[in-house]
Design a protein around this motif. Structure first.
Motif, PDB file in Angstrom:
ATOM      1  N   SER A 460       0.850  -1.199   0.000  1.00 11.78           N
ATOM      2  CA  SER A 460       0.000   0.000   0.000  1.00 11.78           C
ATOM      3  C   SER A 460       0.878   1.238   0.000  1.00 11.78           C
ATOM      4  O   SER A 460       2.024   1.212   0.470  1.00 11.78           O
ATOM      5  CB  SER A 460      -0.931   0.021   1.219  1.00 11.78           C
ATOM      6  OG  SER A 460      -0.176   0.123   2.426  1.00 11.78           O
ATOM      7  N   GLU A 497      -7.922  -2.442  -2.420  1.00  8.02           N
ATOM      8  CA  GLU A 497      -8.571  -1.640  -1.377  1.00  8.02           C
ATOM      9  C   GLU A 497      -8.271  -0.157  -1.595  1.00  8.02           C
ATOM     10  O   GLU A 497      -7.207   0.211  -2.090  1.00  8.02           O
ATOM     11  CB  GLU A 497      -8.050  -2.015   0.029  1.00  8.02           C
ATOM     12  CG  GLU A 497      -8.447  -3.405   0.502  1.00  8.02           C
ATOM     13  CD  GLU A 497      -7.868  -3.700   1.880  1.00  8.02           C
ATOM     14  OE1 GLU A 497      -8.479  -4.513   2.604  1.00  8.02           O
ATOM     15  OE2 GLU A 497      -6.803  -3.134   2.231  1.00  8.02           O
ATOM     16  N   TYR A 499      -8.730   3.232   1.108  1.00 13.35           N
ATOM     17  CA  TYR A 499      -9.087   3.416   2.510  1.00 13.35           C
ATOM     18  C   TYR A 499      -8.722   4.817   2.989  1.00 13.35           C
ATOM     19  O   TYR A 499      -7.939   5.538   2.380  1.00 13.35           O
ATOM     20  CB  TYR A 499      -8.361   2.391   3.392  1.00 13.35           C
ATOM     21  CG  TYR A 499      -6.845   2.492   3.326  1.00 13.35           C
ATOM     22  CD1 TYR A 499      -6.140   3.391   4.146  1.00 13.35           C
ATOM     23  CD2 TYR A 499      -6.105   1.712   2.427  1.00 13.35           C
ATOM     24  CE1 TYR A 499      -4.767   3.488   4.070  1.00 13.35           C
ATOM     25  CE2 TYR A 499      -4.726   1.805   2.364  1.00 13.35           C
ATOM     26  CZ  TYR A 499      -4.069   2.695   3.198  1.00 13.35           C
ATOM     27  OH  TYR A 499      -2.719   2.806   3.125  1.00 13.35           O
ATOM     28  N   TYR A 523     -13.498  -2.241  -1.015  1.00 11.97           N
ATOM     29  CA  TYR A 523     -12.594  -3.303  -1.429  1.00 11.97           C
ATOM     30  C   TYR A 523     -13.260  -4.086  -2.564  1.00 11.97           C
ATOM     31  O   TYR A 523     -14.472  -4.012  -2.787  1.00 11.97           O
ATOM     32  CB  TYR A 523     -12.294  -4.231  -0.240  1.00 11.97           C
ATOM     33  CG  TYR A 523     -13.434  -5.190   0.045  1.00 11.97           C
ATOM     34  CD1 TYR A 523     -13.416  -6.494  -0.479  1.00 11.97           C
ATOM     35  CD2 TYR A 523     -14.545  -4.803   0.787  1.00 11.97           C
ATOM     36  CE1 TYR A 523     -14.468  -7.360  -0.234  1.00 11.97           C
ATOM     37  CE2 TYR A 523     -15.583  -5.656   1.035  1.00 11.97           C
ATOM     38  CZ  TYR A 523     -15.535  -6.941   0.525  1.00 11.97           C
ATOM     39  OH  TYR A 523     -16.575  -7.812   0.750  1.00 11.97           O
ATOM     40  N   THR A 537     -17.523  -7.361  -3.367  1.00 11.27           N
ATOM     41  CA  THR A 537     -17.120  -5.956  -3.432  1.00 11.27           C
ATOM     42  C   THR A 537     -18.102  -5.146  -2.618  1.00 11.27           C
ATOM     43  O   THR A 537     -19.307  -5.284  -2.767  1.00 11.27           O
ATOM     44  CB  THR A 537     -17.047  -5.449  -4.858  1.00 11.27           C
ATOM     45  OG1 THR A 537     -16.654  -4.063  -4.837  1.00 11.27           O
ATOM     46  CG2 THR A 537     -18.389  -5.571  -5.581  1.00 11.27           C
ATOM     47  N   THR A 539     -17.894  -2.536   1.288  1.00 13.33           N
ATOM     48  CA  THR A 539     -17.101  -1.729   2.225  1.00 13.33           C
ATOM     49  C   THR A 539     -16.455  -2.615   3.298  1.00 13.33           C
ATOM     50  O   THR A 539     -16.859  -3.750   3.538  1.00 13.33           O
ATOM     51  CB  THR A 539     -17.992  -0.684   2.912  1.00 13.33           C
ATOM     52  OG1 THR A 539     -19.036  -1.356   3.620  1.00 13.33           O
ATOM     53  CG2 THR A 539     -18.607   0.254   1.881  1.00 13.33           C
ATOM     54  N   HIS A 564      -9.371  -6.285   9.586  1.00 10.55           N
ATOM     55  CA  HIS A 564     -10.283  -5.788   8.540  1.00 10.55           C
ATOM     56  C   HIS A 564     -11.537  -6.660   8.526  1.00 10.55           C
ATOM     57  O   HIS A 564     -11.448  -7.882   8.366  1.00 10.55           O
ATOM     58  CB  HIS A 564      -9.610  -5.843   7.156  1.00 10.55           C
ATOM     59  CG  HIS A 564      -8.498  -4.831   7.009  1.00 10.55           C
ATOM     60  ND1 HIS A 564      -7.883  -4.584   5.804  1.00 10.55           N
ATOM     61  CD2 HIS A 564      -7.920  -3.986   7.896  1.00 10.55           C
ATOM     62  CE1 HIS A 564      -6.956  -3.650   5.970  1.00 10.55           C
ATOM     63  NE2 HIS A 564      -6.971  -3.286   7.240  1.00 10.55           N
ATOM     64  N   MET A 566     -14.841  -7.326   6.364  1.00 11.82           N
ATOM     65  CA  MET A 566     -15.331  -7.087   4.995  1.00 11.82           C
ATOM     66  C   MET A 566     -16.775  -7.556   4.887  1.00 11.82           C
ATOM     67  O   MET A 566     -17.104  -8.663   5.325  1.00 11.82           O
ATOM     68  CB  MET A 566     -14.457  -7.823   3.975  1.00 11.82           C
ATOM     69  CG  MET A 566     -13.013  -7.311   3.977  1.00 11.82           C
ATOM     70  SD  MET A 566     -11.980  -8.140   2.760  1.00 11.82           S
ATOM     71  CE  MET A 566     -10.463  -7.226   2.962  1.00 11.82           C
TER      72      MET A 566
END
Length: 588
Positions: A460, A497, A499, A523, A537, A539, A564, A566
């Motif tokens: 990231s 992702e 964020y 995501y 797919t 949040t 995380h 999902m």
């Protein structure tokens, strides 16, 4: 002439014409007033009144008789036996009586006995002695008007006096006829009747009675005890003295004890105690002058030392003082915390240090001729001010690096190493960073049948802005690859992702700071078979924490652990990941 010789001479005088009794012969031999030859001659002349048995002979030998004395006894006894009159003649035959008639005997005349005067005793009718003491009781024995020497007399009644003799005393008259008895007065006051008698015989008449009076003992009242004077008993030397802490005072403390008349109080027990020190001796008695001297050892802490003397019901105190000694070290304090050899600075804020001098026991002492200097370009000496026997030193960090602060005063020097690490940026500054995370930690999960395990990683990049204090916001994006292991075969997944994240540094100016993080984003999780096996797919949101480690004023390492969650709009919770990330950011 000794009393024993007089008694023996009286015995000889009395017994010159009378046979000797055993007791008289034993006393004559025991006193040794005459030689054994003279005693044997006296026995042959006067003889004895008894026939000696084997026991009598043993007693006589124990008294000093020899063979000559015993032979004289046997000789005189045989002579007396031979001199006895023979039996009367037998009567004549009848025929002879008829031929010559016997003449009538003359009438017998009765023998005349000489008149003997009775024994009489002259005594004192009353004798007194104090209880616990004794008195000599003298009596005089006469026959008619003649004193009777060498006669054994007994004083009856003396043995009944409580606390007195256990037997009645016996005494022998001297050549004057006087016998002296030693009578114990006993312990009970009272009047006791005593009488003079012959041993194993009756009293010698009514005139032999003696009233023996035991009088009480007069005990004078004790003199009044002296009383310690409250006004005259005091410390006369050593009070208010000063000395070095931990050392003995050069002069002893002197306590003077007086009674109410002002006289020295001799031999009075005094107990000493000390608060903040020690005193020797702790317990002692006053001397002939009523004084006591004690040594005081001051405690290690500077301040007053109170010595207390306990004299009977009175207490007296003396105060002496322990002063700090010579300076042995310089002590630095930052705020209220002591600073030992190392100073670390992480901001450009000025630093105020307080410097004081201490002696060997840690007491603060005067700081004299103080000086401070710095070396190196990392630190700057702003000011040095003396206040209250101490120095106040102000330092200002200039740049990251190392330097040294050197201090001197009161003959003592010390050095402090200084490290400056200006960490972080001011509020509102931007930074960019990158992270790499392992996605297979802590049993990750996705909603996939027959799943046995997952592994993978992502990368990231983000931009970050510090708002106020340790609060910052970051925006970024990540992409990664996962492998889902199933009983029917592995499935490759792609994770993308976007964020946003808020972070709070708990120690933003520290070299190492704990960090709390909370965020969320969107995501997409899609399998490599075009999404036929997995396609989600929606949040997600995240939460976690970690550490920020400042490497330089503009570079910081990041360590994070997050979770995380999902979600899928139609299916709900479809996956949980635990990224274990490490990264770096740089200020712009």
């Amino acid at each position: 002439m000794s009393p024993v010789l007089l008694v023996a001479l009286g015995l000889v005088y009395q017994q010159g014409a009378q046979p000797l009794r055993k007791a008289e012969l034993v006393r004559l031999l025991a006193t040794k007033a005459r030689s054994k030859t003279e005693v044997a001659a006296l026995v042959r002349r006067s003889c004895v009144t008894f026939h000696p048995s084997e026991r009598d002979r043993a007693d006589l030998r124990a008294a000093g008789a020899d063979d000559a004395v015993l032979a004289a006894i046997d000789q005189c006894l045989r002579a007396h036996a031979a001199a006895r009159p023979s039996a009367p003649p037998t009567a004549a035959p009848p025929a002879a009586a008829a031929r010559a008639p016997a003449a009538a005997p003359p009438p017998a005349r009765a023998p005349t006995q000489p008149l003997v005067a009775p024994l009489r005793v002259v005594v004192s009718q009353q004798i007194a002695a104090p209880a616990g003491g004794a008195a000599d009781v003298a009596v005089q024995l006469y026959r008619g008007t003649d004193p009777q020497p060498g006669v054994e007399l007994l004083l009856r009644g003396a043995s009944v006096i409580p606390g007195g003799a256990t037997q009645d005393p016996v005494a022998i008259t001297d050549w004057r006829g006087i016998a002296t008895f030693r009578v114990l007065a006993g312990t009970a006051p009272g009047t006791y009747r005593l009488t003079v008698a012959m041993p194993n015989g009756p009293p010698l008449g009514p005139t032999t009675r003696i009233d023996f009076i035991t009088t009480p003992i007069f005990v004078p009242p004790p003199p009044p005890k002296p009383v310690v004077s409250e006004g005259l008993t005091r410390f006369t030397q050593g009070t208010e003295l000063h000395g070095t802490a931990g050392a003995a005072l050069a002069v002893p403390l002197v306590l003077e004890v007086r009674d109410t008349t002002g006289a020295p109080f001799v031999g009075e027990l005094v107990t000493f105690t000390a608060t903040g020190g020690a005193v020797d001796p702790g317990v002692a008695t006053t001397d002939r002058s009523g004084t006591l001297r004690v040594r005081v050892t001051l405690g290690e802490r500077a301040g007053p030392v109170v010595v207390t003397a306990k004299v009977g019901p009175l207490s007296r105190t003396a105060t002496v003082y322990a002063d700090p000694g010579l300076a042995r070290e310089l002590v630095l304090e930052r705020g209220s915390a002591p600073l030992a050899g190392q100073l670390s600075l992480a901001s450009r804020d000025t630093v105020v240090l307080r410097v004081s001098a201490r002696d060997a026991h840690g007491n603060r002492t005067a700081l004299e001729e103080f000086a401070a200097t710095t070396t190196g370009r990392a630190i700057e000496l702003r000011s040095t001010v003396m206040a209250d026997s101490a120095a106040v030193v102000t330092l200002a960090p200039r740049r990251s690096g190392t330097g040294e602060l050197e201090l001197s005063g009161s003959g003592v020097r010390t050095r402090v190493s200084v490290t400056v690490a200006l960490i972080g940026v001011q509020g509102g500054a931007w930074a960019i960073g990158a992270r790499s995370a392992w996605l297979g930690s802590n049993d990750p999960w996705i909603a996939l049948p027959n799943l046995t395990g997952m592994s993978g990683a992502d990368w990231s990049v983000f931009g970050r802005r510090t708002l106020v204090g340790g609060l910052s916001l970051a925006l970024g994006g990540a992409g990664g690859s996962l492998s889902a292991e199933r009983t029917t075969g592995n499935v490759s997944l792609t994770l993308v992702e976007g964020y946003g994240r808020a972070e709070l540094a708990l120690a933003p100016r520290g070299a190492v700071s704990p960090v709390l993080a909370l965020g969320g984003g969107v995501y997409r999780l899609k399998s490599a078979d075009g999404g036929q096996t997995v396609f989600h797919t929606s949040t997600f949101w995240s939460g976690g924490g970690g550490l920020d480690v400042a490497v330089s004023p503009s570079v910081t390492l990041e360590l994070r652990v997050e979770r995380h969650w999902m979600w899928d709009t139609d299916l709900g919770h479809v996956a949980t990941l635990w990224p274990l990330a490490a990264g770096v950011r740089a200020g712009l």
